[in-house]
Design a protein around this motif. Structure first.
Motif, mmCIF file in Angstrom:
data_model
loop_
_atom_site.group_PDB
_atom_site.id
_atom_site.type_symbol
_atom_site.label_atom_id
_atom_site.label_comp_id
_atom_site.label_asym_id
_atom_site.label_seq_id
_atom_site.Cartn_x
_atom_site.Cartn_y
_atom_site.Cartn_z
ATOM 1 N N ALA A 482 -18.634 0.749 17.916
ATOM 2 C CA ALA A 482 -18.687 -0.567 18.247
ATOM 3 C C ALA A 482 -17.626 -1.103 17.178
ATOM 4 N N ASP A 483 -17.705 -0.831 15.740
ATOM 5 C CA ASP A 483 -17.067 -1.307 14.883
ATOM 6 C C ASP A 483 -15.507 -1.071 14.923
ATOM 7 N N VAL A 484 -15.266 0.407 15.250
ATOM 8 C CA VAL A 484 -13.770 0.579 15.432
ATOM 9 C C VAL A 484 -13.168 -0.090 16.685
ATOM 10 N N ARG A 485 -14.067 -0.365 17.773
ATOM 11 C CA ARG A 485 -13.468 -1.305 18.831
ATOM 12 C C ARG A 485 -12.655 -2.341 18.168
ATOM 13 N N GLU A 486 -13.861 -2.993 17.473
ATOM 14 C CA GLU A 486 -13.538 -4.377 16.945
ATOM 15 C C GLU A 486 -12.327 -4.629 15.985
ATOM 16 N N ARG A 515 -16.169 6.971 10.964
ATOM 17 C CA ARG A 515 -15.303 5.992 11.392
ATOM 18 C C ARG A 515 -13.960 6.109 11.330
ATOM 19 N N GLN A 516 -13.452 6.866 10.276
ATOM 20 C CA GLN A 516 -12.078 7.251 10.094
ATOM 21 C C GLN A 516 -11.428 8.174 10.995
ATOM 22 N N VAL A 517 -12.284 8.998 11.447
ATOM 23 C CA VAL A 517 -12.026 10.052 12.661
ATOM 24 C C VAL A 517 -11.927 9.227 13.860
ATOM 25 N N SER A 518 -12.934 8.615 14.290
ATOM 26 C CA SER A 518 -12.991 7.899 15.483
ATOM 27 C C SER A 518 -11.749 6.773 15.825
ATOM 28 N N GLN A 519 -11.196 6.272 14.513
ATOM 29 C CA GLN A 519 -10.139 5.213 14.606
ATOM 30 C C GLN A 519 -8.956 6.153 14.820
ATOM 31 N N ASN A 520 -8.750 7.104 14.077
ATOM 32 C CA ASN A 520 -7.526 7.989 14.081
ATOM 33 C C ASN A 520 -7.471 8.667 15.684
ATOM 34 N N LEU A 521 -8.284 8.950 16.353
ATOM 35 C CA LEU A 521 -8.312 9.513 17.504
ATOM 36 C C LEU A 521 -8.134 8.408 18.577
ATOM 37 N N LEU A 522 -8.546 7.372 18.486
ATOM 38 C CA LEU A 522 -8.492 6.331 19.409
ATOM 39 C C LEU A 522 -6.822 5.772 19.183
ATOM 40 N N GLU A 523 -6.429 5.504 18.051
ATOM 41 C CA GLU A 523 -5.178 5.019 17.868
ATOM 42 C C GLU A 523 -4.081 6.159 18.429
ATOM 43 N N ASN A 524 -4.268 7.437 18.434
ATOM 44 C CA ASN A 524 -3.715 8.509 18.888
ATOM 45 C C ASN A 524 -3.473 8.212 20.481
ATOM 46 N N ALA A 525 -4.593 8.062 20.957
ATOM 47 C CA ALA A 525 -4.881 7.896 22.431
ATOM 48 C C ALA A 525 -3.968 6.618 23.033
ATOM 49 N N ILE A 526 -4.038 5.619 22.327
ATOM 50 C CA ILE A 526 -3.289 4.410 22.559
ATOM 51 C C ILE A 526 -1.916 4.635 22.388
ATOM 52 N N LYS A 527 -1.418 5.362 21.186
ATOM 53 C CA LYS A 527 0.036 5.526 20.931
ATOM 54 C C LYS A 527 0.619 6.420 22.147
ATOM 55 N N TYR A 528 -0.058 7.497 22.409
ATOM 56 C CA TYR A 528 0.598 8.492 23.241
ATOM 57 C C TYR A 528 0.140 8.467 24.740
ATOM 58 N N SER A 529 0.049 7.107 25.137
ATOM 59 C CA SER A 529 -0.376 6.733 26.681
ATOM 60 C C SER A 529 0.733 6.818 27.560
ATOM 61 N N GLY A 530 1.870 6.824 27.072
ATOM 62 C CA GLY A 530 3.161 7.009 27.862
ATOM 63 C C GLY A 530 3.452 5.386 28.432
ATOM 64 N N GLY A 583 2.129 11.905 10.265
ATOM 65 C CA GLY A 583 1.783 13.340 10.740
ATOM 66 C C GLY A 583 0.572 13.876 9.812
ATOM 67 N N MET A 584 -0.438 12.746 9.355
ATOM 68 C CA MET A 584 -1.742 13.218 8.685
ATOM 69 C C MET A 584 -2.784 13.011 9.219
ATOM 70 N N GLY A 585 -2.837 12.002 10.323
ATOM 71 C CA GLY A 585 -4.069 11.545 10.979
ATOM 72 C C GLY A 585 -4.981 12.764 11.508
ATOM 73 N N LEU A 586 -4.558 13.674 12.260
ATOM 74 C CA LEU A 586 -5.423 14.745 12.820
ATOM 75 C C LEU A 586 -5.649 15.780 11.580
ATOM 76 N N ALA A 587 -4.712 15.944 10.763
ATOM 77 C CA ALA A 587 -5.072 16.662 9.532
ATOM 78 C C ALA A 587 -6.289 16.069 8.875
ATOM 79 N N LEU A 588 -6.399 14.677 8.605
ATOM 80 C CA LEU A 588 -7.368 14.207 8.084
ATOM 81 C C LEU A 588 -8.552 14.151 8.707
ATOM 82 N N CYS A 589 -8.557 14.237 10.000
ATOM 83 C CA CYS A 589 -9.818 14.403 10.922
ATOM 84 C C CYS A 589 -10.224 15.711 11.004
#
Length: 624
Positions: A482-486, A515-530, A583-589
């Motif tokens: 919920a916090d990440v969505r906001e 929270r950092q993991v969730s935000q990184n993964l959601l940002e990637n999903a938005i970024k690479y949506s095509g 290139g650090m987002g998934l490595a950090l996750c």
């Protein structure tokens, strides 16, 4: 008529008639039992009648029978026995209550002397012999089988001297005979020979007719296990006198119960022996450690292993002693609270104790009986001194690495800021004199310096995952999402993204890092949506003591060959012109998930979207 001599069968005759089954015998039966010529036996029997030691009587035209005169008051009374071979009854005892009493006494004596052993063959041998002697029959066969698996059956045969020619008989039943009916129904069967041969399940002896001793009547009772399943049967044939009776069936059923208990005891004894051997092998060969068993009074039941010798004790010297008395005070004070908790709270305890400059990892494990009740504890210890030293050095190395990363970040940030500042100053001061190419070069340089500063910040954050993380506690992933969505509401709105989240679990971890993991993964999903608006779904599934959390998208996907590469530091599959990032987002996750004892992976195909999953330890109830 000659009197008894040293070569006469007097003693053998009297012994036979004075023992169970306390029945009258014909001369032929006496001769068969004691192995003497019939004429010699008949002559001696008549002599003993003349001496009033024996009584005799001929019944209904049958061959005369003899019995002890002194037992008439017990076994036959003054009228003598009533013997009929034609009606199938066995009234020759005269006093059936006394005979039944003697049989039960004999059975009780057998129960007290049957060997306690894990050798089922020996138990069956004893049961088979006892069955024949208890009822009084010439043939006895005991078979042990489980669920009527006759190929695995164990069989024992006992024959009287009457069947001397069949003493080597060892043909094993195959489940095709009438005996299988007893096992299927788990009920006794008793028949005369005529009834046996007319029964639908009787098939004679098949191919073994010439080898099998001839039968004369039949009594069979099942051996029933504690689970009410059939474990085999006991069979008798050719009773000494008359046909098998209901009383014979009853006493043989009791013997079958004894057999069942003895076989079960043998199984339990074998399991216990095997378990003890495994435990003893474990204890005696436990390197750099010790294994102990203690009761609920914290008294050692057994002990062994290298660590026992390190405190100046042996397995024998510890056994039977209290922990407080057996161990050095410094060590006992560390162990006893955990060992007691393991039994009282029925939960495994793990802890590190130090003694004599040596570190030990201890585990106190509750030991349960078949009903699930805790009755003892098992203590397991291992010398982890080298591991502790390695851990200390690793922690020191990580501390120095973090110091270096912090210093490098600070030292690198200042020159990069200076480069960016002077480039912008150059741009503003000489704007009128710079052509289009020069302006582009300055933009490239400034962008590179800015990306370098971002990468340095990301590297510093990566290095601090272990040292700057918060202690683990129950975390509600619903609140985290919920916090990440906001935080991402602007990006979600700008991309027209659709984000759905299933009910998520409570896990144990660091809320900020998750929270950092969730935000990184959601940002990637938005970024690479095509080219299509992002469609993202988050769910979780229980897997033992862990939860598997997954982020699904319908984006551009990646080649399966690159699914490991994307978790490496500074690794990007696309250029910065196509997709921004360090290139650090998934490595950090991955670093954060590994700190939580989990793992992270991706499943994807080009054009079919991706699913990134990671595991986290299940937590307690977040509401509590």
């Amino acid at each position: 008529m000659p009197g008894p001599t040293d070569q006469s069968p007097t003693r053998e005759i009297l012994t036979l008639l004075d023992g169970p089954p306390y029945e009258p015998f014909t001369a032929r039966e006496v001769a068969d039992r004691i192995g003497r010529p019939l004429d010699t036996v008949r002559e001696e029997l008549n002599h003993l009648v003349g001496q009033e030691v024996l009584r005799t009587k001929e019944i209904d035209g049958h061959e005369p029978v003899w019995w002890l005169a002194r037992r008439e008051g017990v076994d036959g009374g003054g009228a003598g026995p009533a013997h009929s071979a034609s009606n199938g009854s066995d009234d020759r005892d005269g006093a059936p209550d006394q005979r039944l009493l003697d049989q039960h006494r004999q059975l009780a004596q057998f129960v007290t002397r049957i060997d306690i052993t894990d050798d089922v063959d020996e138990i069956l041998r004893q049961i088979t012999v006892e069955a024949r002697e208890l009822v009084g029959a010439h043939q006895s066969v005991t078979s042990r089988t489980l669920n009527q698996d006759w190929e695995q059956a164990i069989n024992e045969v006992s024959l009287s001297d009457k069947y001397d020619g069949y003493q080597e008989y060892d043909t094993e039943p195959d489940g095709s005979g009438i005996y299988s009916v007893v096992c299927e129904r788990n009920e006794p069967m008793r028949m005369t020979q005529a009834e046996l041969e007319s029964h639908p399940s009787w098939n004679d002896f098949g191919d073994d007719t010439d080898e099998h001793p001839p039968m004369d009547g039949w009594l069979a009772v099942p051996i029933i296990g504690p689970d009410d399943e059939n474990r085999g049967l006991i069979q008798l044939s050719d009773k000494y006198h008359g046909e098998f009776t209901e009383a014979d069936e009853a006493i043989l059923t009791q013997l079958a119960n004894v057999a069942s208990a003895a076989i079960e005891n043998a199984r339990l004894y074998a399991e216990l022996h095997e378990s003890e051997e495994r435990y003893r092998t474990l204890v005696e060969n436990f390197p750099d450690g010790a294994v102990t068993l203690y009761d609920d009074d914290l008294r050692y039941i057994a002990a062994g292993g290298d660590n026992v010798q390190r405190i100046g004790e042996t397995a024998d010297s510890l056994t039977g002693r209290d922990l407080e008395d057996a161990l050095p005070e410094e060590l006992a004070s560390q162990l006893i609270p955990h060992y007691r908790t393991a039994i009282e709270e029925e939960e495994q305890q793990s802890f590190v104790a130090e003694y004599d400059d040596t570190y030990y990892l201890f585990r106190a494990v509750p030991v349960r009986d078949e009903e699930g009740d805790v009755y003892a504890g098992m203590g397991i210890s291992q010398d982890i001194t080298e591991r502790q030293e390695y851990r200390r050095r690793l922690e020191e190395s990580n501390r120095r690495l973090e110091q270096f990363a912090h210093a490098a970040s600070h030292d690198l940030q200042e020159p990069l800021r200076m480069v960016s500042s002077y480039l912008r100053l150059l741009e503003s001061r000489y704007d009128d004199e710079l052509d289009e190419d020069a302006q582009e070069f300055i933009d490239f340089a400034v962008d590179g310096a800015d990306r370098m500063r971002t990468m340095v910040d990301a590297l510093l954050e990566y290095s601090r995952v272990e040292s700057r993380g918060d202690p683990f506690e129950p975390v509600d992933l619903n609140a985290v999402l919920a916090d990440v969505r906001e935080d991402l509401q602007v990006k979600l709105a700008e991309s027209d993204a659709e984000l759905t989240v299933a009910e998520l679990p409570c896990v144990r971890g660091d809320a900020d890092q998750l929270r950092q993991v969730s935000q990184n993964l959601l940002e990637n999903a938005i970024k690479y949506s095509g080219d299509e608006p992002p469609r993202i779904h988050v769910d979780a599934e229980r897997a033992g003591t862990e939860w598997v959390v997954s982020v699904h998208d319908e984006g551009i996907g990646i080649e399966p060959d690159y699914t490991d590469q994307i978790f490496q530091v500074f690794e990007q599959l696309h250029t910065s012109d196509d997709y921004s990032g360090t290139g650090m987002g998934l490595a950090l996750c991955e670093r954060i998930v590994e700190r939580h004892g989990g793992s992270i992976w991706v499943e994807s195909e080009p054009g079919d979207g991706s699913m990134v999953s990671f595991t986290l330890p299940a937590g307690d109830d977040c509401d509590s």
